[in-house]
Design an enzyme around this catalytic site. Sequence first.
Site, PDB file in Angstrom:
ATOM      1  N   ARG A 118     101.597 -16.652  -3.680  1.00  0.00           N
ATOM      2  CA  ARG A 118     100.780 -17.405  -2.587  1.00  0.00           C
ATOM      3  C   ARG A 118      99.297 -17.144  -2.878  1.00  0.00           C
ATOM      4  O   ARG A 118      98.603 -18.281  -2.830  1.00  0.00           O
ATOM      5  CB  ARG A 118     101.330 -17.135  -1.336  1.00  0.00           C
ATOM      6  CG  ARG A 118     100.655 -17.924  -0.278  1.00  0.00           C
ATOM      7  CD  ARG A 118     100.767 -17.435   1.150  1.00  0.00           C
ATOM      8  NE  ARG A 118      99.968 -16.067   1.292  1.00  0.00           N
ATOM      9  CZ  ARG A 118      99.959 -15.468   2.363  1.00  0.00           C
ATOM     10  NH1 ARG A 118     100.458 -15.888   3.437  1.00  0.00           N
ATOM     11  NH2 ARG A 118      99.289 -14.438   2.415  1.00  0.00           N
ATOM     12  N   ARG A 165     106.221 -12.878   3.278  1.00  0.00           N
ATOM     13  CA  ARG A 165     105.209 -12.044   3.219  1.00  0.00           C
ATOM     14  C   ARG A 165     105.475 -10.464   3.179  1.00  0.00           C
ATOM     15  O   ARG A 165     104.474  -9.673   2.753  1.00  0.00           O
ATOM     16  CB  ARG A 165     104.005 -12.227   4.256  1.00  0.00           C
ATOM     17  CG  ARG A 165     103.263 -13.826   4.046  1.00  0.00           C
ATOM     18  CD  ARG A 165     102.762 -14.037   5.269  1.00  0.00           C
ATOM     19  NE  ARG A 165     104.038 -14.331   6.285  1.00  0.00           N
ATOM     20  CZ  ARG A 165     103.906 -14.652   7.594  1.00  0.00           C
ATOM     21  NH1 ARG A 165     102.509 -14.968   7.997  1.00  0.00           N
ATOM     22  NH2 ARG A 165     104.856 -14.899   8.225  1.00  0.00           N
ATOM     23  N   ARG A 201     114.070 -15.723   6.065  1.00  0.00           N
ATOM     24  CA  ARG A 201     112.700 -15.396   5.454  1.00  0.00           C
ATOM     25  C   ARG A 201     112.968 -14.193   4.470  1.00  0.00           C
ATOM     26  O   ARG A 201     111.929 -13.553   4.277  1.00  0.00           O
ATOM     27  CB  ARG A 201     111.829 -14.929   6.581  1.00  0.00           C
ATOM     28  CG  ARG A 201     111.516 -15.940   7.748  1.00  0.00           C
ATOM     29  CD  ARG A 201     110.327 -16.842   7.154  1.00  0.00           C
ATOM     30  NE  ARG A 201     110.278 -18.029   7.950  1.00  0.00           N
ATOM     31  CZ  ARG A 201     109.329 -18.242   8.820  1.00  0.00           C
ATOM     32  NH1 ARG A 201     108.296 -17.286   8.923  1.00  0.00           N
ATOM     33  NH2 ARG A 201     109.047 -19.156   9.507  1.00  0.00           N
ATOM     34  N   ASP A 205     109.797 -25.351   4.381  1.00  0.00           N
ATOM     35  CA  ASP A 205     109.412 -25.351   5.780  1.00  0.00           C
ATOM     36  C   ASP A 205     109.995 -26.364   6.750  1.00  0.00           C
ATOM     37  O   ASP A 205     110.466 -27.580   6.098  1.00  0.00           O
ATOM     38  CB  ASP A 205     107.926 -25.250   6.183  1.00  0.00           C
ATOM     39  CG  ASP A 205     107.731 -24.329   7.471  1.00  0.00           C
ATOM     40  OD1 ASP A 205     107.764 -23.077   7.614  1.00  0.00           O
ATOM     41  OD2 ASP A 205     107.438 -25.113   8.279  1.00  0.00           O
ATOM     42  N   TYR A 245     106.154 -29.004  17.875  1.00  0.00           N
ATOM     43  CA  TYR A 245     105.342 -28.720  17.197  1.00  0.00           C
ATOM     44  C   TYR A 245     104.581 -30.158  16.903  1.00  0.00           C
ATOM     45  O   TYR A 245     103.369 -30.219  17.044  1.00  0.00           O
ATOM     46  CB  TYR A 245     105.615 -28.270  15.728  1.00  0.00           C
ATOM     47  CG  TYR A 245     105.960 -26.867  15.736  1.00  0.00           C
ATOM     48  CD1 TYR A 245     105.036 -25.797  15.555  1.00  0.00           C
ATOM     49  CD2 TYR A 245     107.611 -26.529  15.720  1.00  0.00           C
ATOM     50  CE1 TYR A 245     105.487 -24.455  15.627  1.00  0.00           C
ATOM     51  CE2 TYR A 245     107.812 -25.214  15.718  1.00  0.00           C
ATOM     52  CZ  TYR A 245     106.806 -24.077  15.801  1.00  0.00           C
ATOM     53  OH  TYR A 245     107.222 -22.849  15.755  1.00  0.00           O
TER      54      TYR A 245
HETATM   55  O1  CP3 Z   1     113.953 -17.992   5.196  1.00  0.00           O
HETATM   56  C1  CP3 Z   1     113.549 -18.189   3.826  1.00  0.00           C
HETATM   57  O2  CP3 Z   1     113.139 -17.433   3.350  1.00  0.00           O
HETATM   58  C2  CP3 Z   1     113.015 -19.849   3.768  1.00  0.00           C
HETATM   59  C3  CP3 Z   1     111.771 -20.367   3.958  1.00  0.00           C
HETATM   60  C4  CP3 Z   1     111.509 -20.618   5.534  1.00  0.00           C
HETATM   61  C5  CP3 Z   1     110.070 -20.746   5.898  1.00  0.00           C
HETATM   62  N1  CP3 Z   1     110.102 -21.331   7.091  1.00  0.00           N
HETATM   63  C6  CP3 Z   1     109.075 -20.209   5.090  1.00  0.00           C
HETATM   64  C7  CP3 Z   1     107.785 -19.763   5.789  1.00  0.00           C
HETATM   65  C8  CP3 Z   1     112.476 -21.128   6.538  1.00  0.00           C
HETATM   66  C9  CP3 Z   1     113.798 -21.200   6.794  1.00  0.00           C
HETATM   67  C10 CP3 Z   1     111.158 -21.431   7.656  1.00  0.00           C
HETATM   68  C11 CP3 Z   1     111.686 -22.196   8.902  1.00  0.00           C
HETATM   69  C12 CP3 Z   1     110.855 -22.106  10.143  1.00  0.00           C
HETATM   70  N2  CP3 Z   1     109.595 -22.610   9.867  1.00  0.00           N
HETATM   71  C13 CP3 Z   1     110.989 -22.106  11.329  1.00  0.00           C
HETATM   72  C14 CP3 Z   1     112.417 -21.866  11.864  1.00  0.00           C
HETATM   73  C15 CP3 Z   1     112.895 -20.489  11.940  1.00  0.00           C
HETATM   74  C16 CP3 Z   1     112.239 -19.518  12.727  1.00  0.00           C
HETATM   75  O3  CP3 Z   1     111.480 -18.539  12.336  1.00  0.00           O
HETATM   76  O4  CP3 Z   1     112.292 -19.516  13.962  1.00  0.00           O
HETATM   77  C17 CP3 Z   1     109.887 -22.372  12.153  1.00  0.00           C
HETATM   78  C18 CP3 Z   1     109.726 -22.557  13.623  1.00  0.00           C
HETATM   79  C19 CP3 Z   1     108.889 -22.613  11.121  1.00  0.00           C
HETATM   80  C20 CP3 Z   1     107.538 -23.133  11.444  1.00  0.00           C
HETATM   81  C21 CP3 Z   1     106.552 -22.232  10.790  1.00  0.00           C
HETATM   82  N3  CP3 Z   1     106.290 -22.081   9.494  1.00  0.00           N
HETATM   83  C22 CP3 Z   1     105.629 -21.361  11.499  1.00  0.00           C
HETATM   84  C23 CP3 Z   1     105.459 -21.144  12.974  1.00  0.00           C
HETATM   85  C24 CP3 Z   1     104.901 -20.519  10.494  1.00  0.00           C
HETATM   86  C25 CP3 Z   1     103.755 -19.706  10.882  1.00  0.00           C
HETATM   87  C26 CP3 Z   1     104.331 -18.218  11.553  1.00  0.00           C
HETATM   88  C27 CP3 Z   1     104.963 -17.695  10.261  1.00  0.00           C
HETATM   89  O5  CP3 Z   1     105.998 -16.939  10.677  1.00  0.00           O
HETATM   90  O6  CP3 Z   1     104.468 -17.408   9.182  1.00  0.00           O
HETATM   91  C28 CP3 Z   1     105.471 -21.157   9.235  1.00  0.00           C
HETATM   92  C29 CP3 Z   1     104.905 -20.673   7.937  1.00  0.00           C
HETATM   93  C30 CP3 Z   1     105.875 -20.022   7.025  1.00  0.00           C
HETATM   94  N4  CP3 Z   1     107.085 -20.544   6.730  1.00  0.00           N
HETATM   95  C31 CP3 Z   1     105.632 -18.911   6.274  1.00  0.00           C
HETATM   96  C32 CP3 Z   1     107.064 -18.780   5.242  1.00  0.00           C
HETATM   97  C33 CP3 Z   1     107.264 -17.879   4.224  1.00  0.00           C
HETATM   98  C34 CP3 Z   1     104.713 -17.962   6.059  1.00  0.00           C
HETATM   99  C35 CP3 Z   1     103.530 -18.771   5.336  1.00  0.00           C
HETATM  100  C36 CP3 Z   1     102.611 -17.715   4.626  1.00  0.00           C
HETATM  101  O7  CP3 Z   1     102.824 -17.409   3.443  1.00  0.00           O
HETATM  102  O8  CP3 Z   1     101.511 -17.366   5.126  1.00  0.00           O
END
Ligand code: CP3
Length: 354
Positions: free
Chosen positions: A40, A31, A27, A77, A154
Amino acid sequence: MNELKNDLLLRALLREPTERTPLWIMRQAGRYLPEYREVRAKAGDFMTVCRNPELACEVTMQPLRRYKLDAAILFSDILTVPDALGLGLYFETGEGPKFERPVRTASEISKLAVPDVSESLGYVFDAVRTIRKELDGQVPLIGFAGSPWTVGTYMVEGGSSRELKIIKGLAAEDPATLDKMLDTVARTTTEYLNAQVEAGAQAIMIFDTWGAALERDDYRRFSLDPMQKIVDGLTRERDGRRIPVILFTKGAGPLLTDMVGTGCDALGVDWTTDLADARKYVDDKVALQGNLDPATLRESPEIIRQGVADTLASYGKGPGHVFNLGHGITPDIDPEHLGVLVDAVHELSPQYHE
Ligand code: CP3
Protein backbone atom coordinates in the site's frame (compact mmCIF):
# COMPACT_ATOMS: atom_id res chain seq x y z
CA MET A 1 -11.42 -23.59 -15.51
CA ASN A 2 -8.90 -25.24 -13.26
CA GLU A 3 -9.84 -28.03 -10.85
CA LEU A 4 -10.44 -26.94 -7.25
CA LYS A 5 -7.96 -28.72 -4.93
CA ASN A 6 -9.61 -27.62 -1.69
CA ASP A 7 -13.39 -27.27 -1.82
CA LEU A 8 -14.05 -27.49 1.95
CA LEU A 9 -15.50 -23.98 2.03
CA LEU A 10 -17.96 -24.61 -0.80
CA ARG A 11 -19.06 -27.92 0.74
CA ALA A 12 -19.52 -26.45 4.23
CA LEU A 13 -21.51 -23.50 2.86
CA LEU A 14 -23.90 -26.04 1.31
CA ARG A 15 -24.05 -28.02 4.58
CA GLU A 16 -22.31 -30.99 2.98
CA PRO A 17 -20.02 -33.12 5.19
CA THR A 18 -16.35 -32.12 5.52
CA GLU A 19 -13.48 -33.75 7.42
CA ARG A 20 -12.80 -30.56 9.38
CA THR A 21 -14.22 -27.05 9.73
CA PRO A 22 -12.97 -24.76 6.94
CA LEU A 23 -11.84 -21.25 7.81
CA TRP A 24 -11.06 -17.86 6.41
CA ILE A 25 -10.86 -14.48 8.12
CA MET A 26 -12.75 -11.28 7.32
CA ARG A 27 -10.17 -8.63 6.29
CA GLN A 28 -7.54 -11.37 6.03
CA ALA A 29 -5.67 -9.16 3.57
CA GLY A 30 -5.07 -5.91 5.39
CA ARG A 31 -3.11 -3.63 7.63
CA TYR A 32 -2.15 -6.15 10.33
CA LEU A 33 0.21 -7.68 7.71
CA PRO A 34 3.49 -5.79 7.20
CA GLU A 35 3.69 -7.05 3.60
CA TYR A 36 0.28 -5.45 2.93
CA ARG A 37 1.39 -2.13 4.42
CA GLU A 38 4.44 -2.26 2.19
CA VAL A 39 2.41 -2.76 -1.01
CA ARG A 40 0.00 0.00 0.00
CA ALA A 41 2.83 2.40 0.82
CA LYS A 42 4.47 1.76 -2.57
CA ALA A 43 1.16 2.17 -4.39
CA GLY A 44 0.40 5.38 -2.51
CA ASP A 45 -3.08 4.56 -1.24
CA PHE A 46 -5.72 1.90 -0.73
CA MET A 47 -7.85 2.60 -3.83
CA THR A 48 -4.78 2.45 -6.09
CA VAL A 49 -4.23 -1.12 -4.83
CA CYS A 50 -7.92 -1.94 -5.54
CA ARG A 51 -7.76 -0.46 -9.05
CA ASN A 52 -4.58 -2.32 -10.07
CA PRO A 53 -5.34 -6.02 -10.77
CA GLU A 54 -1.73 -7.16 -10.16
CA LEU A 55 -1.52 -5.36 -6.80
CA ALA A 56 -5.02 -6.48 -5.78
CA CYS A 57 -3.97 -10.05 -6.64
CA GLU A 58 -0.71 -9.74 -4.71
CA VAL A 59 -2.40 -8.60 -1.49
CA THR A 60 -5.18 -11.20 -1.88
CA MET A 61 -2.50 -13.92 -1.96
CA GLN A 62 -0.46 -12.60 1.01
CA PRO A 63 -2.49 -14.20 3.85
CA LEU A 64 -2.61 -17.53 1.95
CA ARG A 65 1.18 -17.66 1.91
CA ARG A 66 1.30 -17.30 5.69
CA TYR A 67 -1.68 -19.39 6.84
CA LYS A 68 -3.56 -22.59 5.95
CA LEU A 69 -6.77 -20.78 4.98
CA ASP A 70 -9.55 -22.39 2.97
CA ALA A 71 -10.57 -19.36 0.89
CA ALA A 72 -9.28 -16.23 -0.75
CA ILE A 73 -11.40 -13.09 -0.75
CA LEU A 74 -11.22 -10.55 -3.52
CA PHE A 75 -9.30 -7.47 -2.43
CA SER A 76 -11.64 -4.56 -3.03
CA ASP A 77 -14.22 -2.56 -1.09
CA ILE A 78 -17.99 -2.32 -0.80
CA LEU A 79 -17.82 1.36 -1.76
CA THR A 80 -16.69 0.70 -5.33
CA VAL A 81 -20.41 0.52 -6.22
CA PRO A 82 -21.36 4.08 -5.17
CA ASP A 83 -18.09 5.24 -6.71
CA ALA A 84 -19.33 3.74 -10.00
CA LEU A 85 -22.65 5.54 -9.42
CA GLY A 86 -20.69 8.78 -9.62
CA LEU A 87 -20.35 9.84 -5.97
CA GLY A 88 -16.56 10.21 -6.04
CA LEU A 89 -15.05 7.92 -3.38
CA TYR A 90 -11.88 9.02 -1.62
CA PHE A 91 -9.98 8.02 1.51
CA GLU A 92 -8.28 10.58 3.68
CA THR A 93 -5.32 9.12 5.57
CA GLY A 94 -6.21 8.16 9.11
CA GLU A 95 -9.91 8.69 8.38
CA GLY A 96 -12.57 6.48 6.89
CA PRO A 97 -14.06 6.63 3.39
CA LYS A 98 -15.64 9.85 2.11
CA PHE A 99 -17.74 10.90 -0.87
CA GLU A 100 -17.26 14.11 -2.82
CA ARG A 101 -20.92 14.11 -3.87
CA PRO A 102 -23.20 12.49 -1.29
CA VAL A 103 -26.87 12.07 -2.32
CA ARG A 104 -29.62 13.25 0.02
CA THR A 105 -32.49 14.91 -1.79
CA ALA A 106 -35.19 13.33 -3.95
CA SER A 107 -33.78 15.16 -6.97
CA GLU A 108 -30.21 13.93 -6.36
CA ILE A 109 -31.48 10.39 -5.88
CA SER A 110 -33.67 10.45 -9.00
CA LYS A 111 -30.57 11.25 -11.07
CA LEU A 112 -28.78 8.04 -10.02
CA ALA A 113 -28.72 5.49 -12.84
CA VAL A 114 -27.46 1.90 -13.00
CA PRO A 115 -24.06 2.20 -14.70
CA ASP A 116 -22.48 -0.13 -17.24
CA VAL A 117 -20.52 -2.15 -14.68
CA SER A 118 -18.22 -3.69 -17.29
CA GLU A 119 -16.87 -0.18 -17.84
CA SER A 120 -16.96 1.53 -14.47
CA LEU A 121 -16.04 -1.58 -12.45
CA GLY A 122 -14.01 -3.45 -15.05
CA TYR A 123 -10.90 -3.20 -12.84
CA VAL A 124 -12.63 -5.42 -10.26
CA PHE A 125 -13.42 -8.15 -12.79
CA ASP A 126 -9.84 -7.97 -14.11
CA ALA A 127 -8.65 -8.48 -10.53
CA VAL A 128 -10.95 -11.51 -10.13
CA ARG A 129 -9.55 -13.10 -13.31
CA THR A 130 -5.96 -12.37 -12.27
CA ILE A 131 -6.51 -13.85 -8.79
CA ARG A 132 -8.20 -17.00 -10.16
CA LYS A 133 -5.21 -17.60 -12.42
CA GLU A 134 -2.75 -17.08 -9.56
CA LEU A 135 -4.76 -19.29 -7.18
CA ASP A 136 -4.59 -22.14 -9.70
CA GLY A 137 -7.36 -24.01 -7.86
CA GLN A 138 -5.62 -23.90 -4.46
CA VAL A 139 -8.75 -22.60 -2.69
CA PRO A 140 -12.01 -20.97 -3.85
CA LEU A 141 -12.28 -17.22 -4.36
CA ILE A 142 -15.04 -15.29 -2.57
CA GLY A 143 -16.49 -12.26 -4.35
CA PHE A 144 -18.46 -9.67 -2.39
CA ALA A 145 -20.46 -6.47 -2.23
CA GLY A 146 -22.14 -4.39 0.46
CA SER A 147 -25.85 -4.52 1.18
CA PRO A 148 -27.73 -1.61 -0.40
CA TRP A 149 -28.64 -0.27 3.07
CA THR A 150 -25.04 -0.36 4.31
CA VAL A 151 -23.72 1.16 1.08
CA GLY A 152 -26.59 3.66 1.25
CA THR A 153 -25.54 4.86 4.70
CA TYR A 154 -22.19 5.99 3.26
CA MET A 155 -23.87 7.49 0.15
CA VAL A 156 -26.27 9.61 2.19
CA GLU A 157 -24.09 10.44 5.20
CA GLY A 158 -21.08 11.13 2.96
CA GLY A 159 -18.82 8.85 4.99
CA SER A 160 -18.75 6.72 8.15
CA SER A 161 -21.38 7.66 10.69
CA ARG A 162 -22.22 6.32 14.13
CA GLU A 163 -25.77 7.59 14.45
CA LEU A 164 -26.91 7.54 10.81
CA LYS A 165 -28.87 10.73 11.41
CA ILE A 166 -29.36 11.81 7.79
CA ILE A 167 -30.37 8.44 6.34
CA LYS A 168 -32.67 7.71 9.30
CA GLY A 169 -34.22 11.10 8.70
CA LEU A 170 -34.79 10.18 5.07
CA ALA A 171 -36.28 6.81 6.12
CA ALA A 172 -38.75 8.61 8.39
CA GLU A 173 -39.65 11.58 6.16
CA ASP A 174 -39.44 10.26 2.61
CA PRO A 175 -39.23 6.46 2.68
CA ALA A 176 -40.29 6.12 -0.98
CA THR A 177 -37.23 8.10 -2.09
CA LEU A 178 -35.01 5.91 0.06
CA ASP A 179 -36.64 2.78 -1.45
CA LYS A 180 -35.82 4.16 -4.88
CA MET A 181 -32.18 4.75 -4.04
CA LEU A 182 -31.81 1.31 -2.47
CA ASP A 183 -33.40 -0.25 -5.55
CA THR A 184 -30.86 1.44 -7.83
CA VAL A 185 -28.02 0.21 -5.61
CA ALA A 186 -29.53 -3.30 -5.52
CA ARG A 187 -29.81 -3.49 -9.32
CA THR A 188 -26.26 -2.21 -9.76
CA THR A 189 -24.99 -4.67 -7.12
CA THR A 190 -26.74 -7.61 -8.81
CA GLU A 191 -24.99 -6.84 -12.09
CA TYR A 192 -21.73 -6.24 -10.26
CA LEU A 193 -21.85 -9.59 -8.43
CA ASN A 194 -22.94 -11.52 -11.50
CA ALA A 195 -19.98 -10.05 -13.38
CA GLN A 196 -17.70 -11.16 -10.51
CA VAL A 197 -19.11 -14.69 -10.88
CA GLU A 198 -18.67 -14.51 -14.65
CA ALA A 199 -15.02 -13.51 -14.06
CA GLY A 200 -14.45 -16.42 -11.65
CA ALA A 201 -15.78 -15.72 -8.13
CA GLN A 202 -16.86 -19.08 -6.63
CA ALA A 203 -18.90 -17.88 -3.65
CA ILE A 204 -20.56 -14.54 -2.89
CA MET A 205 -20.82 -12.65 0.39
CA ILE A 206 -23.00 -9.60 1.05
CA PHE A 207 -21.79 -7.40 3.94
CA ASP A 208 -24.56 -5.62 5.83
CA THR A 209 -22.58 -3.85 8.53
CA TRP A 210 -25.33 -1.40 9.55
CA GLY A 211 -28.64 -3.28 9.06
CA ALA A 212 -29.04 -3.99 12.77
CA ALA A 213 -29.08 -0.25 13.47
CA LEU A 214 -32.70 -0.33 12.22
CA GLU A 215 -35.76 -1.43 14.14
CA ARG A 216 -37.18 -4.70 12.90
CA ASP A 217 -39.84 -3.45 10.43
CA ASP A 218 -37.40 -0.94 8.97
CA TYR A 219 -34.73 -3.65 8.82
CA ARG A 220 -37.06 -5.73 6.66
CA ARG A 221 -37.94 -2.87 4.34
CA PHE A 222 -34.62 -1.07 3.96
CA SER A 223 -32.02 -3.77 4.56
CA LEU A 224 -33.47 -7.24 4.03
CA ASP A 225 -35.75 -6.57 1.02
CA PRO A 226 -33.00 -4.99 -1.10
CA MET A 227 -30.67 -7.92 -0.20
CA GLN A 228 -33.50 -10.26 -1.17
CA LYS A 229 -33.71 -8.57 -4.60
CA ILE A 230 -29.99 -9.18 -5.09
CA VAL A 231 -30.21 -12.84 -4.04
CA ASP A 232 -33.15 -13.32 -6.44
CA GLY A 233 -31.09 -11.96 -9.34
CA LEU A 234 -27.81 -13.77 -8.69
CA THR A 235 -26.27 -16.44 -10.90
CA ARG A 236 -26.36 -19.50 -8.66
CA GLU A 237 -24.45 -22.00 -10.77
CA ARG A 238 -21.28 -21.83 -12.83
CA ASP A 239 -19.13 -24.58 -14.41
CA GLY A 240 -21.50 -27.20 -12.96
CA ARG A 241 -21.09 -25.98 -9.36
CA ARG A 242 -23.44 -24.04 -7.12
CA ILE A 243 -22.27 -20.55 -6.19
CA PRO A 244 -23.09 -20.30 -2.46
CA VAL A 245 -24.37 -16.96 -1.17
CA ILE A 246 -23.54 -15.74 2.36
CA LEU A 247 -25.45 -12.85 3.97
CA PHE A 248 -23.91 -11.07 6.94
CA THR A 249 -25.89 -8.54 8.97
CA LYS A 250 -23.60 -7.59 11.83
CA GLY A 251 -25.46 -7.77 15.13
CA ALA A 252 -28.42 -9.63 13.54
CA GLY A 253 -29.26 -11.82 16.55
CA PRO A 254 -32.93 -12.85 16.16
CA LEU A 255 -33.03 -11.14 12.72
CA LEU A 256 -31.30 -14.32 11.52
CA THR A 257 -34.77 -15.91 11.48
CA ASP A 258 -35.87 -13.33 8.87
CA MET A 259 -32.71 -13.76 6.80
CA VAL A 260 -33.11 -17.52 6.28
CA GLY A 261 -36.09 -16.94 3.97
CA THR A 262 -34.06 -15.03 1.37
CA GLY A 263 -32.80 -18.22 -0.24
CA CYS A 264 -29.19 -17.62 0.82
CA ASP A 265 -26.99 -20.65 1.56
CA ALA A 266 -25.27 -19.31 4.66
CA LEU A 267 -25.43 -16.56 7.25
CA GLY A 268 -22.55 -14.76 8.91
CA VAL A 269 -22.83 -14.41 12.69
CA ASP A 270 -21.00 -11.89 14.85
CA TRP A 271 -19.74 -12.67 18.38
CA THR A 272 -22.75 -11.20 20.20
CA THR A 273 -24.85 -14.26 19.26
CA ASP A 274 -23.91 -17.71 20.46
CA LEU A 275 -23.62 -20.12 17.52
CA ALA A 276 -25.81 -22.65 19.35
CA ASP A 277 -28.60 -20.01 19.51
CA ALA A 278 -27.95 -18.97 15.89
CA ARG A 279 -28.36 -22.60 14.88
CA LYS A 280 -31.75 -22.66 16.59
CA TYR A 281 -32.79 -19.39 14.92
CA VAL A 282 -32.05 -20.81 11.47
CA ASP A 283 -33.26 -24.34 12.30
CA ASP A 284 -30.26 -25.83 10.45
CA LYS A 285 -31.71 -24.62 7.13
CA VAL A 286 -28.53 -22.72 6.17
CA ALA A 287 -24.85 -22.89 7.06
CA LEU A 288 -23.34 -20.48 9.62
CA GLN A 289 -20.09 -18.55 9.42
CA GLY A 290 -18.33 -17.09 12.42
CA ASN A 291 -17.95 -15.93 15.12
CA LEU A 292 -14.94 -15.45 17.43
CA ASP A 293 -14.61 -11.91 18.85
CA PRO A 294 -11.74 -10.24 16.93
CA ALA A 295 -10.54 -8.85 20.30
CA THR A 296 -9.57 -12.40 21.34
CA LEU A 297 -6.63 -12.16 18.90
CA ARG A 298 -5.01 -9.61 21.23
CA GLU A 299 -4.74 -12.22 23.97
CA SER A 300 -2.23 -15.00 24.71
CA PRO A 301 -1.97 -18.17 22.58
CA GLU A 302 -3.74 -20.10 25.38
CA ILE A 303 -6.71 -17.74 25.37
CA ILE A 304 -6.89 -17.76 21.55
CA ARG A 305 -6.93 -21.57 21.53
CA GLN A 306 -9.63 -21.61 24.17
CA GLY A 307 -11.65 -19.12 22.12
CA VAL A 308 -11.40 -21.38 19.07
CA ALA A 309 -12.38 -24.42 21.16
CA ASP A 310 -15.41 -22.58 22.58
CA THR A 311 -16.54 -21.36 19.15
CA LEU A 312 -16.31 -24.87 17.67
CA ALA A 313 -18.14 -26.32 20.66
CA SER A 314 -20.91 -23.73 20.50
CA TYR A 315 -21.67 -24.73 16.90
CA GLY A 316 -21.33 -28.37 17.90
CA LYS A 317 -21.27 -31.46 15.77
CA GLY A 318 -22.25 -31.79 12.14
CA PRO A 319 -21.75 -29.99 8.84
CA GLY A 320 -22.52 -26.39 7.99
CA HIS A 321 -19.99 -24.38 10.00
CA VAL A 322 -17.37 -22.11 8.43
CA PHE A 323 -14.96 -20.75 11.03
CA ASN A 324 -14.34 -17.01 10.93
CA LEU A 325 -14.14 -14.04 13.25
CA GLY A 326 -17.36 -12.23 14.13
CA HIS A 327 -16.09 -9.16 12.24
CA GLY A 328 -12.90 -8.09 10.46
CA ILE A 329 -9.44 -8.58 11.97
CA THR A 330 -8.17 -5.22 13.25
CA PRO A 331 -4.88 -3.55 12.20
CA ASP A 332 -3.27 -3.90 15.65
CA ILE A 333 -3.18 -7.73 15.65
CA ASP A 334 0.15 -9.58 15.75
CA PRO A 335 0.20 -11.84 12.65
CA GLU A 336 1.59 -14.70 14.78
CA HIS A 337 -1.59 -14.66 16.84
CA LEU A 338 -3.65 -15.35 13.74
CA GLY A 339 -1.34 -18.32 13.11
CA VAL A 340 -2.29 -19.69 16.54
CA LEU A 341 -5.98 -19.41 15.64
CA VAL A 342 -5.55 -21.12 12.26
CA ASP A 343 -3.56 -24.01 13.75
CA ALA A 344 -6.15 -24.43 16.50
CA VAL A 345 -9.02 -24.73 13.98
CA HIS A 346 -7.07 -27.36 12.03
CA GLU A 347 -6.26 -29.30 15.19
CA LEU A 348 -9.51 -29.03 17.13
CA SER A 349 -12.21 -29.16 14.46
CA PRO A 350 -11.98 -32.73 13.05
CA GLN A 351 -13.67 -34.16 16.18
CA TYR A 352 -16.86 -32.28 15.23
CA HIS A 353 -17.06 -34.08 11.89
CA GLU A 354 -16.88 -37.74 12.83
O1 CP3 B 1 -11.88 -9.03 3.81
C1 CP3 B 1 -10.99 -8.78 2.97
O2 CP3 B 1 -9.78 -9.09 3.15
C2 CP3 B 1 -11.42 -8.22 1.63
C3 CP3 B 1 -11.38 -6.81 1.47
C4 CP3 B 1 -12.41 -5.89 2.10
C5 CP3 B 1 -12.11 -4.55 2.41
N1 CP3 B 1 -13.25 -3.92 2.81
C6 CP3 B 1 -10.78 -3.94 2.27
C7 CP3 B 1 -10.49 -2.68 2.98
C8 CP3 B 1 -13.77 -6.08 2.40
C9 CP3 B 1 -14.62 -7.34 2.30
C10 CP3 B 1 -14.30 -4.82 2.84
C11 CP3 B 1 -15.71 -4.60 3.20
C12 CP3 B 1 -16.13 -3.32 3.78
N2 CP3 B 1 -15.67 -2.07 3.46
C13 CP3 B 1 -17.18 -3.15 4.70
C14 CP3 B 1 -18.07 -4.27 5.22
C15 CP3 B 1 -17.39 -5.14 6.23
C16 CP3 B 1 -17.12 -4.47 7.53
O3 CP3 B 1 -15.92 -4.29 7.83
O4 CP3 B 1 -18.06 -4.18 8.25
C17 CP3 B 1 -17.31 -1.78 4.99
C18 CP3 B 1 -18.30 -1.15 5.94
C19 CP3 B 1 -16.35 -1.10 4.19
C20 CP3 B 1 -16.14 0.38 4.07
C21 CP3 B 1 -14.77 0.77 4.48
N3 CP3 B 1 -13.62 0.50 3.77
C22 CP3 B 1 -14.40 1.47 5.65
C23 CP3 B 1 -15.35 1.96 6.72
C24 CP3 B 1 -13.00 1.61 5.61
C25 CP3 B 1 -12.15 2.40 6.57
C26 CP3 B 1 -12.10 1.79 7.90
C27 CP3 B 1 -11.24 0.55 7.93
O5 CP3 B 1 -11.68 -0.49 8.44
O6 CP3 B 1 -10.11 0.67 7.47
C28 CP3 B 1 -12.53 0.96 4.44
C29 CP3 B 1 -11.14 0.80 4.01
C30 CP3 B 1 -10.62 -0.58 3.76
N4 CP3 B 1 -11.28 -1.56 3.08
C31 CP3 B 1 -9.34 -1.08 4.12
C32 CP3 B 1 -9.25 -2.38 3.63
C33 CP3 B 1 -8.07 -3.31 3.71
C34 CP3 B 1 -8.26 -0.28 4.83
C35 CP3 B 1 -7.66 0.62 3.85
C36 CP3 B 1 -6.22 0.88 4.14
O7 CP3 B 1 -5.38 0.09 3.72
O8 CP3 B 1 -5.97 1.90 4.75
